[in-house]
Design an enzyme around this catalytic site. Structure first.
Site, short mmCIF file in Angstrom:
data_model
loop_
_atom_site.label_atom_id
_atom_site.label_comp_id
_atom_site.label_asym_id
_atom_site.label_seq_id
_atom_site.Cartn_x
_atom_site.Cartn_y
_atom_site.Cartn_z
CB CYS A 81 -8.73 -101.43 -62.26
SG CYS A 81 -9.86 -103.21 -61.78
CG HIS A 176 -4.77 -104.23 -63.51
ND1 HIS A 176 -4.42 -103.57 -62.43
CD2 HIS A 176 -5.86 -104.95 -63.25
CE1 HIS A 176 -5.47 -103.77 -61.71
NE2 HIS A 176 -6.31 -104.47 -62.17
CD GLU A 178 -1.14 -101.92 -63.00
OE1 GLU A 178 -1.95 -102.27 -61.91
OE2 GLU A 178 -1.70 -101.66 -64.01
#
Length: 527
Positions: A81, A176, A178
């Site tokens: 990002c 993202h 994660e």
């Protein structure tokens, strides 16, 4: 020496998740502020670097930048990002304010068979294009890639959703990976860490025990250590690890403030003193705590009184152990990250972060934090490997002030006794009721569950007589990170069973209610 991944934090709310995902791949990782010195980065000697997301815009002046040393290390770099945008801007690309922001789910098309995404997809279009379901959270976007980069993925609103420089092994993802919402996120991070960076997956709790024991023995030598044992997961695992390392050189001080769960003090003593053979000083300070809390109704005031009195009692007992040179604490890695703060230099002093913070200076003791490198899930895994009962290690979170913040208003001994018994019935029932779909107990399906004592009386009927007794509220939530939470949809049969047992078995309670508030707007705890 373990291979390491360096994560530079640009202020994202989910940076910790990056480190957790990397460690789930059995590779050690650390989070540090984005503005660490070049010498720190070189000395850290990472196998790869991950640049987190963040709230800033690279289109503005004086916003965070990636240290040039990162691009000169000769190791793979992954920008997420904001990390991707900063990489693009600094390496010669162009970033602009996006007119169409992307927040939430998106479907991206993988392109050019890059080493990071090749073979990873969620579904294939009729035209044969590999597609990924990802989580976006960005306004700015890359308009032009830097020299040497190729397109790795795109969406309709974000033509450059990912980019790759395969020669230098630099990669950027606008989404993202994660977060769990990105379905293949774990696979992407594992691909980067294990295949592209070539990190060895040797970060494992069984090996960690041997390393930690050796480190503690070297650090402590023949000196003695004091640990404040609360019965919570962190201090319990710290006690078990220290005892494995130094045996009788460890003395634990267990302060019972009278606000623990049912039979908790006895369970702690049985586990540590009887089963593990740890030296434990059990201090029953319930009279002192309850006296100090008399007449106090403000939640914050109650917390401060309990915290201050704990320090006072612990300090008194620790002062009697004149041969002790070390104070051990159950500090874990999220505490360290939060204490370091956003945007602070990694070399700044990190404060102690625990309910006995400040005691090392007061008692002139050296500080020992054997769990400071571990996340909570790693601490739990370590506890089981050290021989602690899984029921203790995987217990739901319990606040430091104990039942003091689960009794609304003034804390009284009889209120605590009523709540203890009601709470025990609730937890026991959650453990015994099994969900047919998952085969798991409802205790395991909830993230946190407890009873709350309400200092109001309601009218009831028992037998031929009317009653005027207290009310208990039940609270059960499900959450991934405790930042947000949903109330647990417990079976009506379970709730009815709990209510009947509490009303029949706990004299003084005639009404049970269930809290169906989410977080936000409500918090998980009532006080």
């Amino acid at each position: 020496m373990h291979d390491k991944i360096l994560i530079l934090d640009f202020g994202s709310q989910v940076t910790q998740l990056i480190a957790r995902r990397v460690r789930e791949a059995n590779v050690y990782s650390e989070i540090h502020p984005y503005d660490v010195d070049a010498s720190f980065i070189r000395d850290f000697a990472p196998k790869g670097v991950i640049l987190s997301g963040g709230p800033s815009s690279v289109t503005e002046t004086d916003t965070p930048r990636v240290p040039q040393a990162v691009f000169e290390l000769g190791v793979p770099v992954l920008g997420i990002c904001y990390g991707m945008q900063a990489m693009a801007e600094q390496l010669g690309g162009k970033v602009d304010i996006g007119h169409l922001r992307e927040f939430g789910y998106a479907e991206v098309r993988a392109r050019n068979h890059t080493s990071l995404l090749e073979g990873i997809s969620d579904f294939t279009t009729p035209e044969g294009h590999g597609m990924l379901k990802v989580w976006m959270s960005h306004g700015d976007k890359v308009l032009e890639m830097p020299p040497g980069f190729a397109l790795m993925a795109s969406t309709e609103s974000c033509p450059i959703a990912a980019m790759a420089d395969e020669t230098r092994h630099f990669y950027g993802l606008q989404w993202h990976p994660e977060v769990t919402h990105t379905v293949q996120g774990r696979a992407m991070l594992e691909r980067f860490v294990l295949k592209i960076c070539g990190a060895q997956p040797d970060w494992e709790m069984g090996h960690y025990i041997d390393e930690a024991v050796a480190k503690i023995r070297e650090q402590v030598g023949q000196e003695h250590v004091i640990l404040g044992l609360s019965g919570g997961v962190d201090s319990s695992v710290a006690a078990a690890l220290l005892h494995r390392a130094i045996g009788d050189q460890l003395t634990c001080v267990f302060v019972d403030h009278g606000l623990l769960r049912l039979n908790e003090a006895e369970q702690v003593m049985a586990t540590f003193a009887d089963h593990l053979g740890v030296k434990v000083i059990h201090v029953d300070a319930s009279e002192v705590f309850l006296r100090k809390l008399a007449g106090v109704t403000d939640p914050e005031a109650k917390r401060k009184i309990i915290g201050a009195e704990f320090v006072e009692v612990f300090q008194t007992e620790a002062g009697k152990l004149t041969d002790a040179k070390w104070l051990a604490q159950g500090t874990i890695y999220p505490d360290v990250i939060e204490s370091a703060g956003k945007g602070k230099k990694a070399t700044q002093t990190i404060k102690s972060h625990h309910n006995v913070g400040g005691l090392p200076e007061t008692l002139n003791l050296k500080l020992l934090e054997p769990l400071r490198e571990l996340f909570k899930d790693e601490v739990r895994e370590l506890g089981v490997k050290l021989g602690l009962p899984p029921a203790m290690v995987y217990r739901h979170p319990f606040p430091g002030p104990g039942l003091g913040v689960r009794i609304l208003g003034e804390v009284k001994r009889d209120f605590a006794d009523l709540l203890r018994r009601a709470d025990a019935i609730f937890i026991e029932t959650l453990r015994t009721f099994i969900d047919k779909e998952t085969g798991k107990s409802w205790y395991d399906l909830t993230s946190q569950a407890f009873a709350v004592f309400l200092p109001v009386k309601s009218v009831g009927v028992m037998g031929d007589g009317r009653t005027y007794e207290y009310v208990v509220a039940l609270r059960a939530v499900q959450t991934l990170d405790f930042m947000t939470a949903h109330w647990a949809h417990l079976p009506h049969e379970l709730l009815g069973h709990v209510s009947n047992r509490i009303i029949n078995e706990v004299r003084g309670i005639n009404r049970v209610v269930y809290d169906i508030s989410g977080k936000p707007p409500a918090t998980i705890e009532w006080e």
